[in-house]
Design a protein around this motif. Structure first.
Motif, mmCIF file in Angstrom:
data_model
loop_
_atom_site.group_PDB
_atom_site.id
_atom_site.type_symbol
_atom_site.label_atom_id
_atom_site.label_comp_id
_atom_site.label_asym_id
_atom_site.label_seq_id
_atom_site.Cartn_x
_atom_site.Cartn_y
_atom_site.Cartn_z
ATOM 1 N N CYS A 38 0.834 -1.195 0.000
ATOM 2 C CA CYS A 38 0.000 0.000 0.000
ATOM 3 C C CYS A 38 0.871 1.247 0.000
ATOM 4 C CB CYS A 38 -0.933 0.014 1.213
ATOM 5 S SG CYS A 38 -0.121 0.341 2.801
ATOM 6 N N TYR A 39 0.226 2.382 -0.195
ATOM 7 C CA TYR A 39 0.938 3.661 -0.217
ATOM 8 C C TYR A 39 1.551 4.002 1.136
ATOM 9 C CZ TYR A 39 -3.087 5.856 2.064
ATOM 10 O OH TYR A 39 -4.073 6.190 2.957
ATOM 11 N N CYS A 94 -10.302 -0.761 -2.574
ATOM 12 C CA CYS A 94 -9.034 -0.201 -3.051
ATOM 13 C C CYS A 94 -9.273 0.877 -4.104
ATOM 14 C CB CYS A 94 -8.136 -1.292 -3.627
ATOM 15 S SG CYS A 94 -7.474 -2.408 -2.374
ATOM 16 N N HIS A 97 -8.517 4.445 -3.433
ATOM 17 C CA HIS A 97 -7.128 4.888 -3.386
ATOM 18 C C HIS A 97 -6.475 4.962 -4.767
ATOM 19 C CE1 HIS A 97 -7.056 3.139 0.938
ATOM 20 N NE2 HIS A 97 -7.501 4.382 0.920
ATOM 21 N N LEU A 100 -4.107 7.737 -5.706
ATOM 22 C CA LEU A 100 -2.774 7.770 -5.107
ATOM 23 C C LEU A 100 -1.746 7.031 -5.954
ATOM 24 C CD1 LEU A 100 -3.822 7.015 -1.439
ATOM 25 C CD2 LEU A 100 -3.207 9.241 -2.402
ATOM 26 N N TYR A 101 -2.218 6.088 -6.779
ATOM 27 C CA TYR A 101 -1.332 5.235 -7.571
ATOM 28 C C TYR A 101 -1.364 5.532 -9.063
ATOM 29 C CZ TYR A 101 -2.011 2.498 -3.302
ATOM 30 O OH TYR A 101 -2.105 2.097 -1.996
#
Length: 104
Positions: A38-39, A94, A97, A100-101
């Motif tokens: 994960c981040y 997920c 998020h 973020l990716y």
């Protein structure tokens, strides 16, 4: 064998931050070419900022199924909630998020 970095708690890529039965993927971070669960793990173990994958790069294999270790492209991952190789279920939360990716 693909190495997963970070604060993992088992061999299916769960980490200290996300440990539900569905938290079984790791993401290859473009900025360091390393898989992290994960981040938060990335940020705890790296000194650089996250560089997100551009939509033109979504054909890159950057998602690892923690159950069978199959690598998926970003596009494949975004289009499914299960591993195409072993049918392990992924955490559909997920998606919250992705920003973020990935540059979406």
């Amino acid at each position: 064998m693909v190495k997963v970095y970070g604060s993992t708690v088992d061999d299916e890529t769960r980490c200290t931050h996300y440990q539900t039965p569905l938290d079984v993927i790791a993401i290859k971070f473009k900025c360091c070419d390393k898989y992290y669960p994960c981040y938060k793990c990335h940020n705890e173990h790296e000194s650089h900022q996250i560089v997100r994958w551009e939509s033109s790069e979504f054909d890159q294999k950057a998602i690892l199924c923690g159950v069978c270790k199959h690598e998926l492209t970003i596009n494949e991952y975004m289009m499914t909630e299960t591993c195409p190789n072993c049918n392990a279920h992924f955490n559909n939360r997920c998606k919250f998020h992705y920003h973020l990716y990935f540059v979406i």
